[in-house]
Enzyme design. Structure first.
Site, mmCIF file in Angstrom:
data_model
loop_
_atom_site.group_PDB
_atom_site.id
_atom_site.type_symbol
_atom_site.label_atom_id
_atom_site.label_comp_id
_atom_site.label_asym_id
_atom_site.label_seq_id
_atom_site.Cartn_x
_atom_site.Cartn_y
_atom_site.Cartn_z
ATOM 1 N N GLY A 9 0.915 -1.218 -0.214
ATOM 2 C CA GLY A 9 0.143 -0.077 -0.007
ATOM 3 C C GLY A 9 0.976 1.070 0.062
ATOM 4 O O GLY A 9 0.633 2.339 0.659
ATOM 5 N N SER A 11 1.783 3.436 -2.350
ATOM 6 C CA SER A 11 1.476 4.642 -3.599
ATOM 7 C C SER A 11 1.305 5.727 -3.164
ATOM 8 O O SER A 11 1.450 6.832 -3.671
ATOM 9 C CB SER A 11 0.309 4.008 -4.539
ATOM 10 O OG SER A 11 -0.669 4.006 -3.882
ATOM 11 N N ARG A 12 0.814 6.053 -1.686
ATOM 12 C CA ARG A 12 0.389 7.185 -1.232
ATOM 13 C C ARG A 12 0.425 7.223 0.216
ATOM 14 O O ARG A 12 0.821 6.187 0.983
ATOM 15 C CB ARG A 12 -0.856 7.472 -1.537
ATOM 16 C CG ARG A 12 -2.022 6.463 -1.177
ATOM 17 C CD ARG A 12 -3.435 6.745 -1.895
ATOM 18 N NE ARG A 12 -4.466 5.855 -1.607
ATOM 19 C CZ ARG A 12 -5.756 5.772 -1.909
ATOM 20 N NH1 ARG A 12 -5.883 6.916 -2.569
ATOM 21 N NH2 ARG A 12 -6.639 5.028 -1.561
ATOM 22 N N ASN A 82 1.748 -2.163 5.348
ATOM 23 C CA ASN A 82 1.037 -0.925 5.480
ATOM 24 C C ASN A 82 -0.435 -0.827 4.812
ATOM 25 O O ASN A 82 -1.231 -0.136 5.107
ATOM 26 C CB ASN A 82 1.761 0.082 4.784
ATOM 27 C CG ASN A 82 1.208 1.564 4.867
ATOM 28 O OD1 ASN A 82 1.019 1.956 5.680
ATOM 29 N ND2 ASN A 82 1.084 1.789 3.502
ATOM 30 N N SER A 134 -3.135 1.058 14.118
ATOM 31 C CA SER A 134 -3.962 2.312 14.582
ATOM 32 C C SER A 134 -4.184 2.278 16.017
ATOM 33 O O SER A 134 -4.354 1.596 16.732
ATOM 34 C CB SER A 134 -5.173 2.325 13.826
ATOM 35 O OG SER A 134 -5.949 3.398 14.295
ATOM 36 N N TYR A 147 -13.000 -1.357 11.696
ATOM 37 C CA TYR A 147 -11.513 -0.930 11.635
ATOM 38 C C TYR A 147 -10.826 -0.923 12.817
ATOM 39 O O TYR A 147 -9.653 -1.596 12.903
ATOM 40 C CB TYR A 147 -11.595 0.577 10.947
ATOM 41 C CG TYR A 147 -10.243 1.003 10.921
ATOM 42 C CD1 TYR A 147 -9.761 0.901 9.585
ATOM 43 C CD2 TYR A 147 -9.719 2.152 11.865
ATOM 44 C CE1 TYR A 147 -8.344 1.317 9.681
ATOM 45 C CE2 TYR A 147 -8.328 2.503 11.642
ATOM 46 C CZ TYR A 147 -7.680 2.182 10.347
ATOM 47 O OH TYR A 147 -6.590 2.748 10.151
#
Length: 239
Positions: A9, A11-12, A82, A134, A147
């Site tokens: 993950g 790319s950003r 990630n 998180s 989540y």
């Protein structure tokens, strides 16, 4: 010989910040992405890394990705799990499809990539695995029950795997970000961000680089005696 890091993950957001920091320190950087090809390719060009498309929730695709990396670079020294998505909403109104997809990416994506990388690390008796959880995986959040549960699972996975593979010279740790300004938090209004910021003792929201610095530290030899730990990078919001 440069070390190789696989960041899922990437790319950003936090993943991209990790890719940039590892590249700055001479790593071969593998930028995994699922959909954002333009961003991933642009980041690869900027960092000198390699962009690799793979849905980490797919075990077979994950296995091919890892085997291709091993074939090209010979090893994976660091794995940063990630890749993640969020779902917000009242618990019983979240659809079964959204619920399944969230766990597929956040939990099984982490398990899939680790399972595919681990044999190569075990063979070398060396490796660093850093999982991104998180603060809500630590404390729970209203209207982010799924989540929170998924990120709590990542914490449990980290602690258990650290015990299992520690004797083989592999460190497994977790970073639990707080409120970080990324695409995932773009759903908040300016007023909501201001309210959240008031709850943060350090008086600001996090930047992806803040998380990347913690990840890089755990991947370094400075953290060689740290394993099974959850490092909260949240400005003091969760203590």
């Amino acid at each position: 010989m440069p070390k190789t890091v696989l960041i899922t993950g990437a790319s950003r957001g936090i993943g991209a910040a990790c890719a940039e920091l590892f590249a700055e320190n001479g790593y071969n950087v593998i930028i995994n992405y699922a959909n954002s090809s333009e961003k991933a390719e642009a980041l690869a060009e900027k960092t000198g890394g390699t962009a690799v498309k793979c849905d980490v929730s797919d075990p077979e695709a994950s296995e091919k990705m890892v085997s291709d990396i091993i074939e090209r670079f010979g090893k994976i020294d660091v794995l940063v799990n990630n890749a993640g998505i969020s779902v917000t909403g009242v618990f019983d109104l979240v659809s079964d499809e959204d619920e399944k997809r969230l766990f597929d990416v956040n939990v099984f994506g982490t398990l899939n990539c680790t399972k595919k990388v681990l044999p190569y690390m075990l063979k070398r008796k060396y490796g660093k695995i850093i999982n991104i959880s998180s603060m809500w995986g630590q404390t729970g959040a209203s209207c982010e029950v799924h989540y929170s549960a998924a990120k709590a699972a990542v914490i449990g996975f980290t602690k258990a795997l650290a015990r299992e593979v520690g004797p083989s010279g592999i460190n497994v740790n977790c970073v639990a970000p707080g409120m970080v300004m990324t695409d995932m938090t773009s759903c908040y209004t300016a007023d909501e961000i201001a309210e959240i910021t008031e709850e943060i003792p350090l008086g600001r929201c996090g930047d992806p680089r803040d998380i990347a610095e913690a990840v890089f530290f755990l991947a370094s030899e400075k953290a060689s005696f740290i394993t099974g730990q959850v490092i909260g990078v949240n400005g003091g919001m969760v203590i």
